[in-house]
Design a protein around this motif. Structure first.
Motif, PDB file in Angstrom:
ATOM      1  N   GLN A  50       0.890  -1.176  -0.108  1.00  0.00           N
ATOM      2  CA  GLN A  50       0.027   0.079   0.025  1.00  0.00           C
ATOM      3  C   GLN A  50       0.836   1.265   0.139  1.00  0.00           C
ATOM      4  N   ALA A  51       1.945   1.182   0.903  1.00  0.00           N
ATOM      5  CA  ALA A  51       2.907   2.489   0.868  1.00  0.00           C
ATOM      6  C   ALA A  51       3.296   2.609  -0.695  1.00  0.00           C
ATOM      7  N   GLY A  52       3.792   1.596  -1.339  1.00  0.00           N
ATOM      8  CA  GLY A  52       4.131   1.830  -2.896  1.00  0.00           C
ATOM      9  C   GLY A  52       3.096   2.041  -3.556  1.00  0.00           C
ATOM     10  N   ILE A  53       1.681   1.873  -3.402  1.00  0.00           N
ATOM     11  CA  ILE A  53       0.644   2.371  -4.225  1.00  0.00           C
ATOM     12  C   ILE A  53       0.362   3.694  -3.794  1.00  0.00           C
ATOM     13  N   ARG A  54       0.579   4.145  -2.448  1.00  0.00           N
ATOM     14  CA  ARG A  54       0.136   5.569  -2.308  1.00  0.00           C
ATOM     15  C   ARG A  54       1.083   6.440  -2.899  1.00  0.00           C
ATOM     16  N   ASN A  55       2.401   5.981  -2.844  1.00  0.00           N
ATOM     17  CA  ASN A  55       3.163   6.822  -3.689  1.00  0.00           C
ATOM     18  C   ASN A  55       2.894   7.104  -5.167  1.00  0.00           C
ATOM     19  N   LEU A 262      29.923   6.083  -7.916  1.00  0.00           N
ATOM     20  CA  LEU A 262      29.774   5.053  -8.836  1.00  0.00           C
ATOM     21  C   LEU A 262      28.468   4.614  -9.080  1.00  0.00           C
ATOM     22  N   HIS A 263      27.571   4.434  -7.945  1.00  0.00           N
ATOM     23  CA  HIS A 263      26.112   4.587  -8.005  1.00  0.00           C
ATOM     24  C   HIS A 263      25.305   5.449  -8.561  1.00  0.00           C
ATOM     25  N   GLN A 264      25.912   6.671  -8.623  1.00  0.00           N
ATOM     26  CA  GLN A 264      25.456   7.858  -9.231  1.00  0.00           C
ATOM     27  C   GLN A 264      25.453   7.730 -10.871  1.00  0.00           C
ATOM     28  N   PHE A 265      26.575   7.433 -11.144  1.00  0.00           N
ATOM     29  CA  PHE A 265      26.868   7.485 -12.698  1.00  0.00           C
ATOM     30  C   PHE A 265      26.102   6.058 -13.352  1.00  0.00           C
ATOM     31  N   ALA A 266      26.197   5.098 -12.561  1.00  0.00           N
ATOM     32  CA  ALA A 266      25.533   3.797 -13.116  1.00  0.00           C
ATOM     33  C   ALA A 266      24.033   3.740 -12.978  1.00  0.00           C
ATOM     34  N   LEU A 267      23.393   4.176 -11.937  1.00  0.00           N
ATOM     35  CA  LEU A 267      22.077   3.890 -11.492  1.00  0.00           C
ATOM     36  C   LEU A 267      21.161   5.222 -11.426  1.00  0.00           C
ATOM     37  N   MET A 268      21.748   6.089 -10.860  1.00  0.00           N
ATOM     38  CA  MET A 268      21.144   7.429 -10.609  1.00  0.00           C
ATOM     39  C   MET A 268      20.444   7.330  -9.148  1.00  0.00           C
ATOM     40  N   CYS A 269      19.767   6.709  -9.235  1.00  0.00           N
ATOM     41  CA  CYS A 269      19.010   6.142  -7.750  1.00  0.00           C
ATOM     42  C   CYS A 269      18.206   4.998  -7.868  1.00  0.00           C
ATOM     43  N   ALA A 270      18.060   4.204  -6.736  1.00  0.00           N
ATOM     44  CA  ALA A 270      17.271   3.130  -6.620  1.00  0.00           C
ATOM     45  C   ALA A 270      15.560   3.593  -7.002  1.00  0.00           C
ATOM     46  N   PRO A 271      14.718   2.641  -7.472  1.00  0.00           N
ATOM     47  CA  PRO A 271      13.362   2.968  -7.816  1.00  0.00           C
ATOM     48  C   PRO A 271      12.746   3.785  -6.537  1.00  0.00           C
ATOM     49  N   THR A 272      12.069   4.930  -6.897  1.00  0.00           N
ATOM     50  CA  THR A 272      11.502   5.756  -6.034  1.00  0.00           C
ATOM     51  C   THR A 272      10.167   5.124  -5.263  1.00  0.00           C
ATOM     52  N   THR A 273       9.386   4.481  -5.983  1.00  0.00           N
ATOM     53  CA  THR A 273       8.342   3.711  -5.417  1.00  0.00           C
ATOM     54  C   THR A 273       8.786   2.859  -4.505  1.00  0.00           C
ATOM     55  N   ALA A 274       9.727   2.020  -4.948  1.00  0.00           N
ATOM     56  CA  ALA A 274      10.420   1.144  -3.834  1.00  0.00           C
ATOM     57  C   ALA A 274      10.851   1.493  -2.596  1.00  0.00           C
ATOM     58  N   GLN A 275      11.501   2.678  -2.836  1.00  0.00           N
ATOM     59  CA  GLN A 275      11.858   3.314  -1.682  1.00  0.00           C
ATOM     60  C   GLN A 275      10.935   3.603  -0.704  1.00  0.00           C
ATOM     61  N   ALA A 277       8.032   2.124  -0.256  1.00  0.00           N
ATOM     62  CA  ALA A 277       7.537   0.850   0.337  1.00  0.00           C
ATOM     63  C   ALA A 277       8.669   0.378   1.399  1.00  0.00           C
ATOM     64  N   ALA A 278       9.814   0.708   1.146  1.00  0.00           N
ATOM     65  CA  ALA A 278      10.899   0.078   2.145  1.00  0.00           C
ATOM     66  C   ALA A 278      10.737   1.059   3.359  1.00  0.00           C
ATOM     67  N   ILE A 279      10.349   2.260   3.226  1.00  0.00           N
ATOM     68  CA  ILE A 279      10.462   2.915   4.530  1.00  0.00           C
ATOM     69  C   ILE A 279       9.265   2.277   5.501  1.00  0.00           C
ATOM     70  N   GLU A 280       8.199   2.074   4.774  1.00  0.00           N
ATOM     71  CA  GLU A 280       7.088   1.241   5.361  1.00  0.00           C
ATOM     72  C   GLU A 280       7.488   0.177   6.042  1.00  0.00           C
ATOM     73  N   ALA A 281       8.270  -0.624   5.415  1.00  0.00           N
ATOM     74  CA  ALA A 281       8.584  -1.973   5.692  1.00  0.00           C
ATOM     75  C   ALA A 281       9.645  -1.862   6.995  1.00  0.00           C
ATOM     76  N   LEU A 282      10.477  -0.876   7.045  1.00  0.00           N
ATOM     77  CA  LEU A 282      11.295  -0.613   8.384  1.00  0.00           C
ATOM     78  C   LEU A 282      10.527  -0.160   9.423  1.00  0.00           C
ATOM     79  N   ARG A 283       9.580   0.684   9.240  1.00  0.00           N
ATOM     80  CA  ARG A 283       8.865   1.514  10.228  1.00  0.00           C
ATOM     81  C   ARG A 283       7.804   0.374  10.952  1.00  0.00           C
ATOM     82  N   ASN A 284       6.993  -0.303  10.325  1.00  0.00           N
ATOM     83  CA  ASN A 284       5.977  -1.177  10.572  1.00  0.00           C
ATOM     84  C   ASN A 284       5.915  -2.581  10.190  1.00  0.00           C
TER      85      ASN A 284
END
Lengths: 389, 157
Positions: A50-55, A262-275, A277-284
């Protein structure tokens, strides 16, 4: 065009993953009972989805900062501190990666100069050796043995260290053996490493899935170790979030600065929606993890007991979600065992050598399956083994 | 004890040896505990969950809301026991809210169930009123999803 001449030679010469190849055969058969996957059978807990969906509903679909959302890095820092006692600075020492795999790749690429040696305990996950080689390193396998509970011993480590040793990959709890390193084992390893310039790449993606009364202990928590460790963890296994591709890497700021570049050049950033969701995972999500771990634990006991009864001796795995039984009783090689089991009883398991040559004589069996599925597989394995009596 | 029941609640076909393995107990211990649980009535029965719609058996289920007049000394016990005594009655619950007893009735046809309600239940002395709701489709029962087949879509890594 002669494509094979165009390709990077190291890449072209790498053999394909032994897991993949076997799976392709299994995939073409009907009624296959598989015990081969390396990911949870649970869907991601609903509140996390749901946190991903909300995003997505909020339309916040832009890039995040290169290192990841600061709120997520703060949660990661807090979580890692709770687990290991080490306080990583969310601003300079935490990087959100695209799965734990990216973290492994980044760390190796950031550290390796041509000819450096990377020590890889084996059997272990299939990616360390190829990624080390692609970064220009020479892989030095450290063989772990069933009689040591597939733990890395201080003697084996000491014997492998040379002036060129740059990195020790430290994959515990281990895929495929289920081995864990308890505090007393870690202390012996730490004694060898202190006073060297070897960086420990500790891949603790299965840290939440450690069974028994003693909790997982991270090597970074030992005195003098955090300064020489890069700590990898992620959401895939603990929170059943494999497809979200969310991992992270923590380490000393001077190393992390270059790794983030290196990460910045190769990937820019990890997927936003997944991030999000990951906040919710760690919080609850703590209760979800405990619930799933209890489920795996019951299956683990069931399958270890079942295999041992059938004569496929298996050392008791204390972590991850695999068992690694010996097939010696059949007199077959790992490959023959897997092929015949698949052809005769339509049960798919993975040959041990997929995880390093020293996996010969063993197979990896995953218990990320329902109890009924596991029981049916055990029944078929029993029938298969009758022909060897 | 609690964890043994939780395992059985999900899957009653595990052998004593398998239950023992999963719980880290001896097989003899589990056998003994099961016997005690059965004897004391904590475990009432072991049965399969069957999707009768997938068979050729004619089978309908209805949920009947029963309003009753409780008896002075026995409360709802007497009427509940009477209702539960019918073979057609699958379950009986005493409810809070708008009615008193929730009665699950099965039969071969709608007609058969309707007749059972009007002849057997509605005519009982303490029954004030009945309301019959037929089950049209079963999505989930006793924690088990009935519609669709979950396919394992995982790859291998």
């Amino acid at each position: 065009m002669q494509y094979d001449k165009l390709l990077n030679r190291t890449l072209a010469q790498l053999p394909p993953s032994g897991i993949r190849r076997f799976f392709d055969i299994a995939n073409e058969m009907e009624e296959v009972i598989s015990l081969s996957v390396g990911e949870p059978d649970f869907a991601t807990p609903w509140h996390i989805r749901q946190a991903g969906i909300r995003n997505l509903e909020e339309g916040k679909t832009w890039y995040t900062p290169n290192a990841g959302l600061i709120a997520l890095r703060q949660e990661i820092s807090r979580y890692v501190q709770k687990e290991t006692g080490v306080a990583y600075d969310p601003k300079t020492e935490v990087l959100v990666t695209v799965g734990g795999s990216e973290a492994i790749d980044l760390a190796l690429r950031a550290l390796i100069n041509p000819g450096d040696e990377v020590l890889v305990p084996q059997p272990s996950f299939v990616c360390y050796d190829p990624l080390a080689r692609l970064s220009g390193a020479v892989t030095v396998p450290l063989i772990t043995k069933a009689q040591d509970g597939f733990r890395l011993t201080a003697e084996a480590l000491r014997a492998a260290i040379t002036p060129r040793t740059k990195v020790l990959v430290f994959p515990f709890p281990n895929n495929p053996t289920g081995a864990v390193m308890r505090r007393e084992h870690l202390e012996q390893i730490a004694d060898v490493l202190r006073g060297t310039d070897i960086v420990v790449l500790t891949d603790e993606i299965y840290s939440s899935l450690t069974y028994g009364d003693q909790p997982h202990v991270s090597i970074v928590s030992l005195p003098g170790m955090a300064e020489r460790c890069l700590y990898i963890n992620g959401f895939s296994k603990a929170f059943a979030m494999t497809g979200w591709r969310m991992g992270y890497l923590c380490g000393p700021a001077p190393l992390m600065k270059q790794i983030i570049k290196l990460h910045q050049f190769a990937l820019m950033c990890a997927p936003t929606t997944a991030q999000h969701a990951a906040i919710e995972a760690l919080r609850n999500g703590e209760d979800d993890v405990l619930h799933m771990r209890a489920e795996y634990d019951g299956r683990r006991r069931l399958i270890v007991d079942g295999l041992n009864r059938l004569g496929l001796t298996c050392f008791e795995p204390e972590g991850a979600f695999y068992v690694f039984p010996s097939v010696a009783v059949t007199g077959l090689s790992s490959e023959e065992f897997c092929t015949r089991l698949l052809q005769e009883q339509h049960v798919a398991v993975v040959p041990g050598p997929a995880f390093g040559a020293c996996g010969e004589g063993f197979v990896r069996i995953s218990y990320c399956y329902s109890i009924d599925h596991i029981r049916e597989a055990l029944r078929r394995i029993e029938i298969f083994l009758r022909s060897f009596r | 004890m609690d964890s043994l029941l939780k395992l059985l609640d999900k899957n009653a076909r595990l052998s004593d040896a398998q239950l023992a393995a999963m719980l880290g107990r001896s097989e003899a211990e589990v056998t003994e505990q099961l016997a005690a649980l059965e004897k004391s009535g904590v475990i009432r029965a072991y049965k399969a969950l069957i999707d009768w719609d997938k068979t050729d058996r004619e089978y309908v289920t209805a949920i009947i809301e029963l309003r009753v007049t409780p008896r002075k000394d026995l409360g709802f016990e007497a009427i509940a026991e009477t209702v539960a005594g019918f073979e057609e009655v699958e379950s009986v619950y005493l409810m809070s809210g708008g009615y008193d007893l929730s009665v699950h009735v099965t039969g071969r046809t709608f007609q058969e169930v309707a007749m059972f309600v009007s002849r057997r239940l509605a005519t009982l002395d303490s029954v004030v009123s009945t309301a019959t709701h037929f089950v049209l489709r079963r999505y989930k029962d006793s924690g088990v999803v009935y519609q669709g087949q979950r396919k394992d879509e995982r790859g291998v890594f």
